[in-house]
Design a protein around this motif. Structure first.
Motif, short mmCIF file in Angstrom:
data_model
loop_
_atom_site.label_atom_id
_atom_site.label_comp_id
_atom_site.label_asym_id
_atom_site.label_seq_id
_atom_site.Cartn_x
_atom_site.Cartn_y
_atom_site.Cartn_z
N GLY A 60 0.91 -1.20 0.11
CA GLY A 60 -0.04 -0.01 -0.13
C GLY A 60 0.83 1.25 -0.06
O GLY A 60 2.06 1.24 -0.22
N GLY A 66 -2.27 7.51 3.98
CA GLY A 66 -2.03 6.51 2.73
C GLY A 66 -2.56 5.32 3.37
O GLY A 66 -3.50 5.17 4.71
N THR A 67 -3.02 4.05 2.70
CA THR A 67 -3.83 2.87 3.15
C THR A 67 -2.67 1.60 2.97
O THR A 67 -1.80 1.75 2.28
N GLN A 69 -2.49 -3.04 3.22
CA GLN A 69 -3.32 -4.19 3.17
C GLN A 69 -2.46 -5.11 3.61
O GLN A 69 -1.32 -5.31 3.14
N GLY A 75 -6.96 -4.34 6.42
CA GLY A 75 -6.30 -3.17 5.71
C GLY A 75 -7.02 -1.78 6.41
O GLY A 75 -8.02 -2.14 7.35
N GLY A 76 -6.60 -0.64 5.97
CA GLY A 76 -6.91 0.38 6.64
C GLY A 76 -6.38 1.53 6.17
O GLY A 76 -5.27 1.58 5.19
N GLU A 77 -6.52 2.70 6.88
CA GLU A 77 -5.70 3.97 6.72
C GLU A 77 -4.69 4.11 7.79
O GLU A 77 -4.99 3.82 9.02
N VAL A 89 -3.68 3.07 13.24
CA VAL A 89 -4.34 2.94 11.91
C VAL A 89 -5.71 2.31 12.12
O VAL A 89 -6.15 1.98 13.15
N THR A 90 -6.47 2.58 10.91
CA THR A 90 -7.80 2.18 10.96
C THR A 90 -7.74 0.56 10.68
O THR A 90 -6.62 0.15 10.00
N TRP A 91 -8.70 -0.36 10.92
CA TRP A 91 -8.50 -1.87 10.83
C TRP A 91 -9.64 -2.42 10.50
O TRP A 91 -10.59 -2.50 11.50
N GLU A 100 -10.01 0.69 15.06
CA GLU A 100 -8.81 1.32 15.30
C GLU A 100 -7.90 0.45 15.98
O GLU A 100 -8.10 0.01 17.15
#
Length: 217
Positions: A60, A66-67, A69, A75-77, A89-91, A100
């Motif tokens: 990613g 950014g993101t 995976q 995955g997330g941001e 990160v987001t999850w 998160e």
């Protein structure tokens, strides 16, 4: 062979309330100490090549905003990245609810690294899931992170460890069962869950991680 009891006892587990960027959250918190410098642990958690050797292959746009995976995983941001102390990160796993994950690193007086991981989910959704299905799913999430922290310990110590090959061994199933029981105790402490409900929740989680173990601790 690994010392399963020592590995389970090396992690402190608790349930807490952690604000999300979107509102109130419920969280799983894990804390353990690694005999490695903070820069080494930070690199293991953020360098794609090293991360792939204990958690999973990642790709990613690996920068704030950014993101990412993880292969066959979430995955997330990337929300925050403050070297070498904080990664957030987001999850999101598949079509699952947005959550998160925050990793916090600090050095102790002996040059070791205190590793803290907090996985927070929206409080309203968690509370509804627990009311409907009990806390077994929460235990399962915690068990998954226990396996990850075990892999990180092996990686930092230079021990050859293939999680995919190990997960079907009797040793892995015993570790998973003990992890589920440890998370059951943490949930019972936090939520005052009855003995019968927590036993059912542990059995639910064990069935996923160690279906042929019988569920004994």
């Amino acid at each position: 062979m690994i010392d399963i009891v020592s590995q389970i006892n090396a992690t402190h587990r608790e349930i807490g309330n952690q604000p999300l960027t979107t509102g109130e959250g419920r969280s799983l918190r894990l804390r353990r100490v690694y005999d490695a410098a903070i820069e080494d642990v930070w690199s293991a958690c953020t360098d794609p090549e090293r991360l792939g050797r204990w958690l999973g292959q990642v790709e990613g746009d690996l920068r704030v905003g950014g993101t990412f995976q993880l292969k066959d995983n979430a995955g997330g941001e990337i929300l925050r990245c403050e070297e070498p102390h904080l990664l957030k990160v987001t999850w999101v796993l598949g079509e699952g609810m947005p959550t998160e994950v925050e990793v916090r690193l600090t050095s102790d007086d002996n040059g070791r690294t205190v590793f803290e991981l907090e996985h927070a989910s929206p409080a309203q959704i968690v509370d509804e899931l627990v009311r409907t299905y009990g806390p077994g799913g929460t235990i399962g999430i915690g068990c998954g992170w226990d396996l990850a922290l075990l892999g990180l310990d092996f990686f930092l110590r230079g021990v050859e460890f293939d999680p995919a090959a190990w997960e079907d061994t009797p040793e892995a199933k015993e570790f998973a069962v003990r992890s589920c029981h440890a998370w059951g105790a943490a949930i019972q402490t936090a939520w005052g869950t009855s003995d019968d409900n927590i036993a059912a929740a542990i059995a639910f989680a064990v069935q996923h991680y160690a279906p042929e173990s019988g569920g004994e601790s």
